[in-house]
Motif scaffolding. Structure first.
Motif: not given
Length: 313
Positions: A20-22, A53-56, A239-240
């Motif tokens: 997923l990270n890739l 956006v990450t926090w939301l 997140l990843s």
């Protein structure tokens, strides 16, 4: 049999996290490139959008009971949030003042610096085999960047500061998850708004806020949609990253980063017919050899430590 099944499930989750990270990391490189080239959206402002956006996204996740927030003292996260801001500022300044080859070459130095930090500050030991794998990886990235390396004193100062702060940030991400007994979502839920506030203070010193080219400037609908999409993908990247470091180690994540670099170079050559010199081809093979050696030695050490624990009465 149960332990073997658990181990296979654990390895499967790590493999899925790395995959997923890739995918999202490569996707965000091309998307951000599109935004910079076709819309001229400023670097740090885009990063600020990413963290908001990450926090939301995490706020929505906790409302959907995907994870339970854990009360954390802000003082424990202050250095982590500050190091993220420094990592963004200095890497952007490095990219601005150096060629891409020098910028990439400097980033490759993160892995050795992480090993030094963990050895000196956290008393973590690395076997000689693991340490030796840094030679082909570093040599490979040097060969990749050879054609573009033009040293600039100010640029190298920013690059060195960027490497130091990035290394501290990655080490602290893993250390804080273990110290505070929190998972990646719980830690990022508190760190994202703190970093956003710090970046909001820093942005006006480097980029315009209003008017043409400012974060609150007159952008087209298509530009705003692309920026929003970039923010959503950045949420998945962040997140990843936290999940991988929390479930493996900062060094493993960094080794994987070199692998992503090789994939991006190869993808550029295949998809966009980017020129690939013999030096770059050898560099890719050299770096991949180092990554495969690191993976082999790391797995062997983990299996050895597990068998010792099983044999212990």
């Amino acid at each position: 049999m149960a332990s073997l099944a658990d181990r296979m499930r654990g390895n499967g989750r790590i493999a899925a996290g790395l995959l997923l990270n890739l995918l999202v990391s490569i996707c965000i490189v091309f998307l951000n490139k599109w935004i910079y080239v076709h819309h001229g959206f400023p670097n740090m402002s885009l990063t600020l959008v990413h963290f908001v956006v990450t926090w939301l996204g995490l706020y929505i996740c906790q409302k959907l009971d995907i994870f339970a927030p854990k009360s954390l003292p802000p003082s424990k996260l202050l250095l982590l949030a500050l190091s993220f801001c420094g990592f963004v500022v200095f890497t952007n300044l490095s990219l601005q003042n150096n060629t891409i080859g020098t910028y990439q070459l400097a980033k490759a130095m993160t892995t050795p610096v992480i090993i030094v930090i963990q050895t000196l500050c956290y008393k973590k030991t690395f076997s000689t085999k693991i340490q030796l794998t840094l030679i082909p990886i570093t040599l490979g990235v040097i060969l990749n960047s050879y054609y573009d390396v033009k040293f600039n004193f100010l640029g190298m100062v920013f690059a060195a500061l960027g490497v130091l702060v990035t290394s501290l940030y990655q080490v602290w991400v893993g250390a804080k998850q273990h110290e505070l007994q929190v998972n990646s979502m719980q830690l990022l839920y508190y760190q994202a708004p703190m970093s956003s506030a710090m970046l909001l203070v820093a942005v006006p010193f480097f980029e315009p806020m209003f008017g043409e080219g400012g974060i609150f400037g007159p952008w087209s609908v298509s530009a705003l949609l692309m920026v929003l999409l970039s923010g959503v993908i950045a949420f998945m990247v962040n997140l990843s990253i936290y999940w991988i470091i929390g479930n493996t180690s900062p060094v493993t994540y960094n080794m994987f980063g070199h692998f992503k670099f090789c994939i991006t170079l190869f993808g550029g050559y295949v998809l966009f017919k980017d020129p690939l010199s013999i030096n770059q081809g050898l560099g890719m093979l050299c770096t991949l050899f180092g990554i495969l050696a690191y993976t082999h030695f790391k797995l062997s050490e983990q299996e050895g430590s597990k068998s010792k624990l099983v044999q212990r009465p």
